[in-house]
Write a protein that holds these residues in place. Structure first.
Motif, PDB file in Angstrom:
ATOM      1  N   HIS A  14      18.771  46.834 -27.068  1.00 53.30           N
ATOM      2  CA  HIS A  14      17.937  46.481 -28.213  1.00 53.30           C
ATOM      3  C   HIS A  14      18.705  46.680 -29.503  1.00 53.30           C
ATOM      4  CE1 HIS A  14      14.234  46.045 -25.994  1.00 53.30           C
ATOM      5  NE2 HIS A  14      14.633  47.060 -25.268  1.00 53.30           N
ATOM      6  N   ASN A  36      15.908  48.932 -32.458  1.00 57.69           N
ATOM      7  CA  ASN A  36      15.542  50.344 -32.431  1.00 57.69           C
ATOM      8  C   ASN A  36      16.754  51.211 -32.672  1.00 57.69           C
ATOM      9  OD1 ASN A  36      12.879  49.919 -32.021  1.00 57.69           O
ATOM     10  ND2 ASN A  36      13.139  49.714 -29.813  1.00 57.69           N
ATOM     11  N   SER A  78      16.843  53.751 -34.321  1.00 55.17           N
ATOM     12  CA  SER A  78      16.534  55.157 -34.425  1.00 55.17           C
ATOM     13  C   SER A  78      16.711  55.877 -33.095  1.00 55.17           C
ATOM     14  CB  SER A  78      15.091  55.340 -34.903  1.00 55.17           C
ATOM     15  OG  SER A  78      14.236  54.640 -34.039  1.00 55.17           O
ATOM     16  N   HIS A  79      16.760  55.155 -32.046  1.00 54.69           N
ATOM     17  CA  HIS A  79      16.935  55.796 -30.751  1.00 54.69           C
ATOM     18  C   HIS A  79      18.390  56.154 -30.526  1.00 54.69           C
ATOM     19  CE1 HIS A  79      13.023  54.677 -28.645  1.00 54.69           C
ATOM     20  NE2 HIS A  79      12.850  54.521 -29.910  1.00 54.69           N
ATOM     21  N   GLU A 126      15.816  53.194 -21.604  1.00 55.21           N
ATOM     22  CA  GLU A 126      14.577  52.434 -21.791  1.00 55.21           C
ATOM     23  C   GLU A 126      14.716  51.043 -21.204  1.00 55.21           C
ATOM     24  OE1 GLU A 126      13.632  52.501 -25.901  1.00 55.21           O
ATOM     25  OE2 GLU A 126      13.346  54.668 -25.913  1.00 55.21           O
ATOM     26  N   MET A 161      14.227  51.347 -17.650  1.00 52.04           N
ATOM     27  CA  MET A 161      12.822  51.566 -17.336  1.00 52.04           C
ATOM     28  C   MET A 161      12.077  50.250 -17.300  1.00 52.04           C
ATOM     29  SD  MET A 161      11.733  54.599 -16.882  1.00 52.04           S
ATOM     30  CE  MET A 161      13.095  55.519 -16.262  1.00 52.04           C
ATOM     31  N   MET A 162      12.395  49.443 -18.265  1.00 49.97           N
ATOM     32  CA  MET A 162      11.653  48.186 -18.335  1.00 49.97           C
ATOM     33  C   MET A 162      12.053  47.265 -17.201  1.00 49.97           C
ATOM     34  SD  MET A 162      10.844  47.489 -22.236  1.00 49.97           S
ATOM     35  CE  MET A 162      12.133  48.156 -23.227  1.00 49.97           C
ATOM     36  N   PRO A 171       5.093  54.536 -23.078  1.00 48.43           N
ATOM     37  CA  PRO A 171       6.199  54.506 -24.042  1.00 48.43           C
ATOM     38  C   PRO A 171       6.002  55.407 -25.254  1.00 48.43           C
ATOM     39  CG  PRO A 171       5.632  52.292 -23.368  1.00 48.43           C
ATOM     40  CD  PRO A 171       4.637  53.202 -22.737  1.00 48.43           C
ATOM     41  N   TYR A 172       4.752  55.636 -25.621  1.00 47.08           N
ATOM     42  CA  TYR A 172       4.528  56.537 -26.757  1.00 47.08           C
ATOM     43  C   TYR A 172       5.145  57.896 -26.503  1.00 47.08           C
ATOM     44  CZ  TYR A 172       1.944  58.878 -30.495  1.00 47.08           C
ATOM     45  OH  TYR A 172       1.602  59.578 -31.615  1.00 47.08           O
ATOM     46  N   TRP A 205       7.732  58.574 -24.625  1.00 44.38           N
ATOM     47  CA  TRP A 205       9.151  58.611 -24.295  1.00 44.38           C
ATOM     48  C   TRP A 205       9.874  59.463 -25.311  1.00 44.38           C
ATOM     49  CZ3 TRP A 205      10.425  52.791 -23.085  1.00 44.38           C
ATOM     50  CH2 TRP A 205       9.970  52.502 -21.790  1.00 44.38           C
ATOM     51  N   ALA A 208      12.230  60.512 -28.061  1.00 39.27           N
ATOM     52  CA  ALA A 208      12.905  59.752 -29.111  1.00 39.27           C
ATOM     53  C   ALA A 208      13.291  60.722 -30.205  1.00 39.27           C
ATOM     54  CB  ALA A 208      11.984  58.676 -29.664  1.00 39.27           C
TER      55      ALA A 208
END
Lengths: 598, 237
Positions: free
Chosen positions: A15, A18, A20-21, A29, A32-33, A116-117, A119, A121
């Motif tokens: 990605h 994102n 910030s990750h 992630e 995971m998806m 996901p909330y 997860w 981070a």
């Protein structure tokens, strides 16, 4: 931390939004998806729960997860197991049957994916407020039954974020009520999710806390390693170039030092007269006071060890100054002392002190001009434009070396030193006295007030600065003032040249009218300073608890006792000398003594 | 009464925030849907309205110099609750944005995480909006369209919070909570939830009782023995 399998993941589309990750978090992630893919992902099944059936609940059997990782990433089984384990530890997947055991077991136990909330981070660390809300909710749900560590956290948070506590309770109630609007099965799943999240972010005691430094300390794989290595190389090169001393040499130096100072060490070689901590007798301290009139032999011998020992000891400096004056190089030591004062004095006074020193010692044609070479003078003058504490360091070092190489040698052979050596006293060893008074009253002696000591030092310094060159002038002046008035004029210069001990303010007014025999008083005043008061019209007793020597006053010796300039307040109390030794105000600065019996 | 109004507004905001949190939790999971996104949008907008109303009310009160000391303390407490609520709301909004970007709904390649949820969140949304049933009237790509609005609203909330900080200076740490720890247990939510109070106190209490009873027994036993001995002595002499 993560096996190289993660590096392999670089093949995956990452990605871009994102940012910030963490980098590896992004990759996890993505994995995971991928796992969710109905065709190529992990096959899921339903979980049958005692209370309620969760028909569409999905769980992945651990073996499935393992197999999927193996197949997708093409890594060894060990690595796959480790990776899967990390997934569970970081909270991307949580176990259903043993919630507290965050490992990937191979026995087919069920796991579920975390929402996901929840997860992990880095930009959304688990907040204390949220945790408090969670605990409050749990409290409501379980009717007050929390685990031990949760109770502790609860109480601790209550104190820590007490100002938010009303909000916490309100929010907890509301969240609980809002949760009721959902299906029972979903509620159960939500509970599991939250519990799993907080197990990872607020680990119970005994569990491995994966997030400790984990999220904060992850290194960026894109970081430029080259610069780091370059810096490391530079550091190593400089370290090699550092000069080193052979250990045999340094150890030899240490041995020499120890041998030389062994006799001076009070712990190893005992001390005369006695160790005050053992016998309760502070004579040792009195005898070795900073500027005592007659130092101990050991101390004087120590001055001969090396120059720094001489300079360390204020009495030594005093004696050395005396010698230097005879050689007409007294300004060197004065300059050195002034520099020390500058270095260790008030920051606010640095500028003015530096200027004064310059005026007195360095300016061309100054009163006490010191002899330093041209380059040093140049550096110093330049530095004095913007004075700071260490601006005179170069000059000071130069003078120090000068004194060390030149004057010191002569000093050790000089009559001044030899006289001091002869005068030096070897104290008698005293017997432990305290055994006589097991329950008796211990006389508590107070050491001289630091205020007084400081005053004395400053007096000495001022005197030093003022009466520098002309000794004879000073002496004649002194003789004049001596016989004149019973009350002493304010600022008579002290006699005896620079090196007289500041026998200023006595702790205790000496006893008047007693015979000149000095007896060791039962409770000698502290400070061991030569305490004398000039009373021209009366005979006075030189009181020094340390000596027990008889000191007579005579006109000749009067010259040795300075006028007590610092005792201006005391002079008003001159009549107070009638204070009895046993007087309770003993040991108190006489200026504090209110009642003066005149 | 101003206090009651403020409290009511604050309660409403609190409720909406809680519901919003619930809904954000489900983004990306199996219950995620366009409806959810629409619910999120509506809830969020409602939350913002409430926040603005709260702010206006509270700022007028706090700027009022004629308020008494206790009232002022009370309003400061409400202010702290309000600002904390707003912080949580902002965080949730930001997360919603992030998750919204991560989990667009109409892309066939992106699959939702199988979190085990099956039901919807319409009940929660209805509770938030204080309506009986939710009506869904948005387009089918609201999940993407909404994100722009969401960004703007986040900025708005951020600005509001900044303004609040600047205009009203209430030192948060001076506010004392009215509720004791364990106060949530005293609510009448769960059936049979007796007021247990502080958990640790409860345990201590039972311990004390036992020790007290024991002490009483021992004392009385000693007393009886003493009496018996005295009687014997009297009898024998």
């Amino acid at each position: 931390m993560l096996p190289r399998a993660v590096v392999v993941l670089g093949l995956l589309p990452v990605h871009s939004c994102n940012t910030s990750h963490l980098c590896y978090a992004l990759q996890i992630e993505a994995l995971m998806m991928e796992m969710q893919n109905p065709d190529k992902g992990i096959k899921t099944q339903t979980q049958k729960v005692m209370i309620t059936d969760i028909p569409h609940a999905v769980a992945g059997k651990s073996n499935d997860i393992l197999q999927w990782i193996l197949q997708r990433l093409q890594i060894t089984e060990e690595e796959a197991l480790h990776l899967g384990d990390l997934f569970v530890k970081y909270g991307y997947i949580y176990p259903l049957q043993e919630p507290k055991n965050l490992t990937l077991r191979r026995d087919g136990s069920l796991y579920r994916f975390q929402t996901p909330y929840f997860w992990p981070a880095q930009s959304w660390p688990a907040d204390d407020t949220d945790y408090a809300i969670y605990l409050a909710k749990k409290n409501i749900k379980r009717k007050g039954i929390l685990e031990e560590y949760e109770k502790e956290h609860y109480n601790m948070l209550n104190q820590k974020i007490n100002y938010k506590w009303d909000f916490v309770i309100m929010q907890a109630k509301e969240q609980y009520k809002a949760g009721k609007e959902r299906k029972k099965a979903d509620r159960y799943a939500l509970d599991c999710q939250e519990r799993a999240y907080w197990l990872v972010n607020r680990t119970p005691p005994g569990m491995l806390d994966v997030l400790e430094y984990g999220l904060d300390r992850a290194t960026d794989p894109n970081e430029n390693k080259v610069n780091q290595v370059r810096q490391l190389i530079m550091y190593c090169q400089q370290a090699i170039m550092k000069s080193r001393v052979k250990s045999s040499v340094s150890l030899g130096g240490l041995v020499k030092y120890s041998e030389q100072f062994l006799s001076n060490d009070p712990i190893l070689s005992g001390c005369l007269p006695s160790n005050p901590w053992v016998t309760d007798d502070p004579e040792f301290w009195d005898l070795n006071a900073k500027l005592v009139e007659v130092p101990t032999k050991m101390r004087v011998e120590r001055w001969a060890f090396n120059f720094s020992e001489l300079m360390r000891d204020p009495k030594g400096r005093q004696n050395f100054q005396l010698f230097l004056k005879k050689e007409f190089s007294g300004e060197n030591l004065s300059f050195w002392e002034a520099c020390e004062d500058l270095k260790y004095g008030d920051q606010s006074k640095v500028k003015e002190k530096a200027e004064e020193i310059y005026k007195l010692f360095l300016a061309p044609g100054a009163r006490r001009w010191i002899n330093i070479d041209g380059t040093t003078m140049g550096i110093t003058v330049k530095g004095l434009k913007h004075p700071h504490r260490y601006v005179l360091d170069a000059a000071q070092t130069h003078i120090y070396m000068l004194m060390k190489k030149d004057s010191y040698g002569r000093y050790l052979k000089s009559p001044v030193y030899k006289e001091m050596l002869a005068k030096a006293v070897v104290p008698q060893e005293t017997v432990k006295k305290s055994s006589n008074f097991p329950f008796g009253r211990r006389h508590l002696r107070s050491s001289p007030s630091p205020i007084i000591l400081r005053q004395q030092e400053e007096e000495a310094k001022a005197k030093e600065a003022a009466a520098t060159v002309d000794i004879t002038q000073v002496m004649s002046k002194l003789d004049r003032t001596w016989g004149a008035v019973p009350r002493l004029p304010p600022r008579t210069p002290r006699g005896g040249g620079g090196g007289v001990a500041p026998n200023g303010c006595p702790e205790l007014p000496p006893e008047v009218g007693q015979p000149s025999r000095l007896s060791l008083p039962p409770a000698p005043p502290g400070g061991g300073m030569a305490q004398g008061r000039v009373k021209p019209s009366q005979s006075f007793v030189f009181k020094s608890a340390a000596f027990g020597a008889e000191v007579d006053d005579s006109a000749g010796s009067r010259a040795r006792w300075p006028t007590s300039e610092c005792i201006q307040p005391l002079r008003g109390c001159a009549p107070c000398q009638g204070v009895h030794p046993g007087h309770p105000l003993r040991g108190v600065h006489p200026s504090l003594q209110v009642s003066c019996t005149s | 009464m101003v206090k009651e109004e403020c409290k009511a507004l604050l309660d409403a905001l609190n409720k909406v925030t809680a519901c919003y949190r619930h809904m954000v939790l489900t983004i990306g999971g199996t219950s995620d849907s366009q409806n959810l996104r629409e619910e999120l949008k509506k809830t969020r907008q409602k939350a913002q309205e409430l926040a603005v109303a709260n702010r206006n009310k509270l700022t007028t009160v706090l700027k009022d110099k004629t308020v008494s000391k206790e009232d002022k303390a009370e309003f400061e407490r409400l202010w702290v609750i309000f600002s904390t609520c707003l912080e949580i709301l902002e965080i949730d909004m930001r997360r919603a944005l992030e998750l919204g970007h991560e989990f667009p709904l109409n892309v066939p390649k992106k699959h939702l995480i199988q979190t085990g949820m099956s039901g919807g969140t319409s009940g929660v949304a209805a509770r938030a909006m204080s309506v009986q049933n939710m009506k869904y009237e948005a387009e089918h790509n609201i999940d993407v369209v909404d994100l722009k609005d969401l960004e703007n609203e986040i900025n708005q909330v951020g600005e509001m919070m900044y303004e609040m900080e600047m205009k009203v200076s209430v030192p948060q740490w001076t506010v004392e909570a009215k509720q004791d720890p364990g106060a949530e247990l005293k609510s009448t939510i769960s059936v049979g939830a007796s007021s247990i109070g502080m958990i640790s106190v409860e345990e201590n209490k039972s311990f004390c009782d036992i020790s007290k009873v024991l002490a009483g027994i021992i004392f009385s036993a000693v007393l009886i023995i003493a009496i018996v001995l005295a009687v014997c002595v009297v009898k024998l002499s």
